[in-house]
Design a protein around this motif. Sequence first.
Motif, PDB file in Angstrom:
ATOM      1  N   UNK A 175       0.821  -1.195   0.000  1.00  0.00           N
ATOM      2  CA  UNK A 175       0.000   0.000   0.000  1.00  0.00           C
ATOM      3  C   UNK A 175       0.865   1.259   0.000  1.00  0.00           C
ATOM      4  N   UNK A 176       1.985   1.220   0.686  1.00  0.00           N
ATOM      5  CA  UNK A 176       2.863   2.377   0.727  1.00  0.00           C
ATOM      6  C   UNK A 176       3.387   2.716  -0.663  1.00  0.00           C
ATOM      7  N   UNK A 177       3.746   1.698  -1.443  1.00  0.00           N
ATOM      8  CA  UNK A 177       4.235   1.922  -2.799  1.00  0.00           C
ATOM      9  C   UNK A 177       3.142   2.537  -3.671  1.00  0.00           C
ATOM     10  N   UNK A 178       1.943   2.050  -3.539  1.00  0.00           N
ATOM     11  CA  UNK A 178       0.822   2.576  -4.316  1.00  0.00           C
ATOM     12  C   UNK A 178       0.540   4.019  -3.916  1.00  0.00           C
ATOM     13  N   UNK A 179       0.605   4.288  -2.641  1.00  0.00           N
ATOM     14  CA  UNK A 179       0.381   5.640  -2.140  1.00  0.00           C
ATOM     15  C   UNK A 179       1.461   6.592  -2.657  1.00  0.00           C
ATOM     16  N   UNK A 180       2.704   6.126  -2.632  1.00  0.00           N
ATOM     17  CA  UNK A 180       3.807   6.938  -3.153  1.00  0.00           C
ATOM     18  C   UNK A 180       3.640   7.174  -4.646  1.00  0.00           C
ATOM     19  N   UNK A 181       3.220   6.132  -5.385  1.00  0.00           N
ATOM     20  CA  UNK A 181       2.998   6.268  -6.825  1.00  0.00           C
ATOM     21  C   UNK A 181       1.889   7.280  -7.103  1.00  0.00           C
ATOM     22  N   UNK A 182       0.823   7.212  -6.309  1.00  0.00           N
ATOM     23  CA  UNK A 182      -0.283   8.160  -6.486  1.00  0.00           C
ATOM     24  C   UNK A 182       0.175   9.585  -6.213  1.00  0.00           C
ATOM     25  N   UNK A 183       0.938   9.743  -5.136  1.00  0.00           N
ATOM     26  CA  UNK A 183       1.457  11.070  -4.820  1.00  0.00           C
ATOM     27  C   UNK A 183       2.380  11.572  -5.922  1.00  0.00           C
ATOM     28  N   UNK A 184       3.226  10.704  -6.417  1.00  0.00           N
ATOM     29  CA  UNK A 184       4.141  11.072  -7.487  1.00  0.00           C
ATOM     30  C   UNK A 184       3.361  11.440  -8.754  1.00  0.00           C
ATOM     31  N   UNK A 185       2.344  10.663  -9.068  1.00  0.00           N
ATOM     32  CA  UNK A 185       1.505  10.964 -10.230  1.00  0.00           C
ATOM     33  C   UNK A 185       0.796  12.306 -10.063  1.00  0.00           C
ATOM     34  N   UNK A 186       0.294  12.563  -8.861  1.00  0.00           N
ATOM     35  CA  UNK A 186      -0.372  13.847  -8.600  1.00  0.00           C
ATOM     36  C   UNK A 186       0.596  15.008  -8.770  1.00  0.00           C
ATOM     37  N   UNK A 187       1.791  14.834  -8.263  1.00  0.00           N
ATOM     38  CA  UNK A 187       2.805  15.885  -8.385  1.00  0.00           C
ATOM     39  C   UNK A 187       3.175  16.102  -9.852  1.00  0.00           C
ATOM     40  N   UNK A 188       3.336  15.030 -10.600  1.00  0.00           N
ATOM     41  CA  UNK A 188       3.655  15.151 -12.029  1.00  0.00           C
ATOM     42  C   UNK A 188       2.530  15.845 -12.784  1.00  0.00           C
ATOM     43  N   UNK A 189       1.279  15.532 -12.422  1.00  0.00           N
ATOM     44  CA  UNK A 189       0.137  16.187 -13.070  1.00  0.00           C
ATOM     45  C   UNK A 189       0.154  17.678 -12.773  1.00  0.00           C
ATOM     46  N   UNK A 190       0.453  18.027 -11.527  1.00  0.00           N
ATOM     47  CA  UNK A 190       0.503  19.436 -11.143  1.00  0.00           C
ATOM     48  C   UNK A 190       1.637  20.156 -11.874  1.00  0.00           C
ATOM     49  N   UNK A 191       2.770  19.485 -12.007  1.00  0.00           N
ATOM     50  CA  UNK A 191       3.906  20.069 -12.731  1.00  0.00           C
ATOM     51  C   UNK A 191       3.516  20.328 -14.188  1.00  0.00           C
ATOM     52  N   UNK A 192       2.890  19.345 -14.806  1.00  0.00           N
ATOM     53  CA  UNK A 192       2.474  19.497 -16.203  1.00  0.00           C
ATOM     54  C   UNK A 192       1.439  20.607 -16.350  1.00  0.00           C
ATOM     55  N   UNK A 193       0.522  20.692 -15.407  1.00  0.00           N
ATOM     56  CA  UNK A 193      -0.484  21.746 -15.435  1.00  0.00           C
ATOM     57  C   UNK A 193       0.171  23.126 -15.308  1.00  0.00           C
ATOM     58  N   UNK A 194       1.119  23.255 -14.407  1.00  0.00           N
ATOM     59  CA  UNK A 194       1.827  24.521 -14.231  1.00  0.00           C
ATOM     60  C   UNK A 194       2.648  24.886 -15.472  1.00  0.00           C
ATOM     61  N   UNK A 195       3.270  23.886 -16.095  1.00  0.00           N
ATOM     62  CA  UNK A 195       4.024  24.144 -17.334  1.00  0.00           C
ATOM     63  C   UNK A 195       3.090  24.659 -18.426  1.00  0.00           C
TER      64      UNK A 195
END
Length: 96
Positions: A2-22
């Motif tokens: 579950x920790x890996x999935x949670x980290x992946x979700x957080x990483x995906x959310x951060x990447x989405x936010x980065x792309x949105x800001x770009x």
Amino acid sequence: MKKDTSKDNNLNDINKKINLLKTKKENLKKEIEYKNKQNYRKERARRLIETGALAEKYFEISNLTIDEREKLFKMFSPFIIGNKPKEFKNNYPNKE
């Protein structure tokens, strides 16, 4: 697991936010560029209108066609350029 999935979700959310800001950054750059071009065009149009009004006022050319006006300007252009005071020279390159 579950920790890996949670980290992946957080990483995906951060990447989405980065792309949105770009994307927002690029859109803002385009908007600024567009506004700068619009301001330049407005300033140029105003300058051309004012110059035309002065030419009509001082040369009494409102009754002439565009071709006649161009012939008149071409006729006096060398004299005006050659006798322009120093304070007005080199403001614009000579276009022929």
